[in-house]
Design a protein around this motif. Structure first.
Motif, PDB file in Angstrom:
ATOM      1  N   ALA A  53      37.283  68.159  -0.030  1.00 24.07           N
ATOM      2  CA  ALA A  53      36.193  67.425   1.206  1.00 24.07           C
ATOM      3  C   ALA A  53      37.182  66.284   1.319  1.00 24.07           C
ATOM      4  O   ALA A  53      37.076  65.281   0.843  1.00 24.07           O
ATOM      5  CB  ALA A  53      35.059  67.500   1.748  1.00 24.07           C
ATOM      6  N   PHE A  54      37.362  66.000   1.897  1.00 22.29           N
ATOM      7  CA  PHE A  54      38.185  65.131   2.649  1.00 22.29           C
ATOM      8  C   PHE A  54      37.964  64.445   4.414  1.00 22.29           C
ATOM      9  O   PHE A  54      37.962  65.516   5.438  1.00 22.29           O
ATOM     10  CB  PHE A  54      39.856  64.999   3.004  1.00 22.29           C
ATOM     11  N   THR A  55      37.490  63.225   4.555  1.00 20.10           N
ATOM     12  CA  THR A  55      37.676  63.150   5.899  1.00 20.10           C
ATOM     13  C   THR A  55      38.695  62.867   7.007  1.00 20.10           C
ATOM     14  O   THR A  55      39.845  62.368   7.029  1.00 20.10           O
ATOM     15  CB  THR A  55      36.934  61.285   5.638  1.00 20.10           C
ATOM     16  N   LEU A  56      38.139  63.488   8.111  1.00 20.54           N
ATOM     17  CA  LEU A  56      39.707  62.780   8.820  1.00 20.54           C
ATOM     18  C   LEU A  56      39.153  61.766   9.770  1.00 20.54           C
ATOM     19  O   LEU A  56      38.566  61.609  10.831  1.00 20.54           O
ATOM     20  CB  LEU A  56      39.563  64.324  10.358  1.00 20.54           C
ATOM     21  N   GLY A  57      40.515  61.101   9.033  1.00 22.90           N
ATOM     22  CA  GLY A  57      40.346  59.637   9.662  1.00 22.90           C
ATOM     23  C   GLY A  57      40.982  58.470   8.588  1.00 22.90           C
ATOM     24  O   GLY A  57      42.010  59.569   7.693  1.00 22.90           O
ATOM     25  N   ALA A  58      41.204  57.426   9.071  1.00 21.82           N
ATOM     26  CA  ALA A  58      42.317  56.651   7.923  1.00 21.82           C
ATOM     27  C   ALA A  58      41.797  55.938   6.395  1.00 21.82           C
ATOM     28  O   ALA A  58      42.785  56.313   5.215  1.00 21.82           O
ATOM     29  CB  ALA A  58      42.596  54.908   8.600  1.00 21.82           C
ATOM     30  N   ALA A  59      40.875  56.725   5.930  1.00 21.39           N
ATOM     31  CA  ALA A  59      39.712  56.344   4.693  1.00 21.39           C
ATOM     32  C   ALA A  59      38.740  57.961   4.766  1.00 21.39           C
ATOM     33  O   ALA A  59      38.113  58.129   5.369  1.00 21.39           O
ATOM     34  CB  ALA A  59      39.185  54.978   4.851  1.00 21.39           C
ATOM     35  N   GLU A  60      38.797  57.393   3.517  1.00 20.14           N
ATOM     36  CA  GLU A  60      37.905  58.454   2.686  1.00 20.14           C
ATOM     37  C   GLU A  60      36.432  57.259   2.926  1.00 20.14           C
ATOM     38  O   GLU A  60      36.242  56.261   2.480  1.00 20.14           O
ATOM     39  CB  GLU A  60      37.136  59.070   1.519  1.00 20.14           C
ATOM     40  N   LEU A  61      34.945  57.902   3.174  1.00 18.26           N
ATOM     41  CA  LEU A  61      33.647  57.734   3.700  1.00 18.26           C
ATOM     42  C   LEU A  61      33.011  58.517   2.452  1.00 18.26           C
ATOM     43  O   LEU A  61      32.867  59.827   2.924  1.00 18.26           O
ATOM     44  CB  LEU A  61      33.537  58.443   5.228  1.00 18.26           C
ATOM     45  N   GLY A  62      32.595  57.757   1.636  1.00 18.47           N
ATOM     46  CA  GLY A  62      31.522  58.310   0.844  1.00 18.47           C
ATOM     47  C   GLY A  62      32.185  59.552  -0.137  1.00 18.47           C
ATOM     48  O   GLY A  62      33.829  59.393  -0.391  1.00 18.47           O
ATOM     49  N   THR A  63      31.431  59.744  -1.416  1.00 13.89           N
ATOM     50  CA  THR A  63      32.659  60.158  -2.561  1.00 13.89           C
ATOM     51  C   THR A  63      32.322  61.879  -2.167  1.00 13.89           C
ATOM     52  O   THR A  63      31.165  62.362  -1.691  1.00 13.89           O
ATOM     53  CB  THR A  63      31.427  59.808  -3.664  1.00 13.89           C
ATOM     54  N   ASP A  64      33.341  62.204  -2.403  1.00 14.14           N
ATOM     55  CA  ASP A  64      33.253  64.312  -2.577  1.00 14.14           C
ATOM     56  C   ASP A  64      32.756  64.733  -3.878  1.00 14.14           C
ATOM     57  O   ASP A  64      33.061  64.103  -4.954  1.00 14.14           O
ATOM     58  CB  ASP A  64      34.729  64.254  -1.812  1.00 14.14           C
ATOM     59  N   ARG A  65      31.414  65.360  -3.459  1.00 11.51           N
ATOM     60  CA  ARG A  65      30.628  66.014  -4.949  1.00 11.51           C
ATOM     61  C   ARG A  65      30.507  67.344  -4.841  1.00 11.51           C
ATOM     62  O   ARG A  65      30.082  68.009  -6.121  1.00 11.51           O
ATOM     63  CB  ARG A  65      29.226  65.151  -5.099  1.00 11.51           C
ATOM     64  N   LEU A  66      31.589  68.063  -4.262  1.00  6.88           N
ATOM     65  CA  LEU A  66      31.721  69.599  -4.134  1.00  6.88           C
ATOM     66  C   LEU A  66      31.397  70.097  -4.932  1.00  6.88           C
ATOM     67  O   LEU A  66      31.253  71.286  -5.729  1.00  6.88           O
ATOM     68  CB  LEU A  66      32.613  70.133  -2.376  1.00  6.88           C
ATOM     69  N   GLN A  67      32.771  69.942  -5.854  1.00 14.30           N
ATOM     70  CA  GLN A  67      33.094  70.307  -7.195  1.00 14.30           C
ATOM     71  C   GLN A  67      32.018  70.224  -7.911  1.00 14.30           C
ATOM     72  O   GLN A  67      32.094  71.346  -8.839  1.00 14.30           O
ATOM     73  CB  GLN A  67      34.451  70.543  -7.026  1.00 14.30           C
ATOM     74  N   SER A  68      31.957  69.284  -8.214  1.00 12.22           N
ATOM     75  CA  SER A  68      31.182  68.689  -9.405  1.00 12.22           C
ATOM     76  C   SER A  68      30.471  69.370  -9.034  1.00 12.22           C
ATOM     77  O   SER A  68      29.389  69.683 -10.377  1.00 12.22           O
ATOM     78  CB  SER A  68      31.078  67.269  -9.845  1.00 12.22           C
ATOM     79  N   ASP A  69      28.760  69.374  -8.144  1.00 11.83           N
ATOM     80  CA  ASP A  69      27.424  70.164  -8.135  1.00 11.83           C
ATOM     81  C   ASP A  69      28.454  71.955  -7.981  1.00 11.83           C
ATOM     82  O   ASP A  69      27.107  72.574  -8.477  1.00 11.83           O
ATOM     83  CB  ASP A  69      26.971  70.346  -6.381  1.00 11.83           C
ATOM     84  N   ILE A  70      28.808  72.594  -7.748  1.00  6.33           N
ATOM     85  CA  ILE A  70      29.559  73.784  -7.755  1.00  6.33           C
ATOM     86  C   ILE A  70      29.671  74.012  -9.619  1.00  6.33           C
ATOM     87  O   ILE A  70      28.928  74.907 -10.060  1.00  6.33           O
ATOM     88  CB  ILE A  70      30.841  74.417  -7.380  1.00  6.33           C
ATOM     89  N   ASP A  71      30.064  72.894 -10.067  1.00  2.00           N
ATOM     90  CA  ASP A  71      30.680  72.862 -11.215  1.00  2.00           C
ATOM     91  C   ASP A  71      29.250  73.060 -11.909  1.00  2.00           C
ATOM     92  O   ASP A  71      28.599  73.907 -13.204  1.00  2.00           O
ATOM     93  CB  ASP A  71      30.929  72.178 -12.082  1.00  2.00           C
TER      94      ASP A  71
END
Length: 186
Positions: free
Chosen positions: A95-113
């Motif tokens: 997941a990536f934020t629609l904006g100039a910078a990321e808001l938070g850490t993406d844990r989607l794939q690690s949670d799925i793993d």
């Protein structure tokens, strides 16, 4: 049941893809955002394509590098874009934020793993992972199928396991659920 399945398919997040070999551009349904990539350098096999984001106040923000293909998924009203990196036998979602910078850490794939590792049967190696998207009410969900060798084996038949996950895009987490309506593994 058919009506529920048809509705789930109709509400599934919009998706298109970009090949690392050809490059391309995928525009959001509202036309404000675009994910794009130039073709990877075909002279060097190690060179990856770079997915970039353009939109209001954002020009050429680097999102990720990919070797073969990405699906670009625009979840409804989430303020994010999902990129699914695909190879011949493996998929992973980010997941990536629609904006100039990321808001938070993406844990989607690690949670799925982690969620898939808790499932049965146990796999010593994961040789294939496929991901399909669906909708569970107003939420985006994924169906994940993995296959590989059982513990202690390196040849013979693969074992397979499946799991479904609700994607909490606000928290950028994935939570195991019983099923993901409309998701298909192909």
């Amino acid at each position: 049941m058919r009506l529920v399945l048809a509705l789930a398919l109709a509400l599934a997040p919009a998706s298109d893809g970009i090949s690392a070999f050809a490059g391309g551009r995928v525009t959001s349904p509202d036309g404000k955002w675009a994910v794009w990539a130039m073709a990877a350098d075909s002279d060097t096999e190690r060179e990856a394509a770079v997915a970039r984001l353009n939109g209001p106040g954002v020009r050429n923000r680097e999102l990720m590098r990919f070797a073969r293909h990405i699906d670009v998924i625009w979840p409804q009203a989430s303020g994010q874009v999902l990129l699914v990196q695909r190879t011949a036998h493996f998929s992973a979602v980010y997941a990536f934020t629609l904006g100039a910078a990321e808001l938070g850490t993406d844990r989607l794939q690690s949670d799925i793993d982690r969620g898939m590792a808790r499932g049965l049967p146990r796999l010593d190696s994961i040789e294939n992972r496929l991901i399909g998207f669906g909708r569970r009410g107003a939420e985006t969900c994924v169906l994940v199928e993995e296959s590989g060798f059982p513990p202690g084996r390196r040849e013979g038949s693969f074992l397979a396991r499946r799991g479904a996950f609700r994607l909490d895009l606000a928290a950028r987490r994935a939570e195991p659920i019983a099923d993901c309506p409309g998701a298909r593994i192909s």
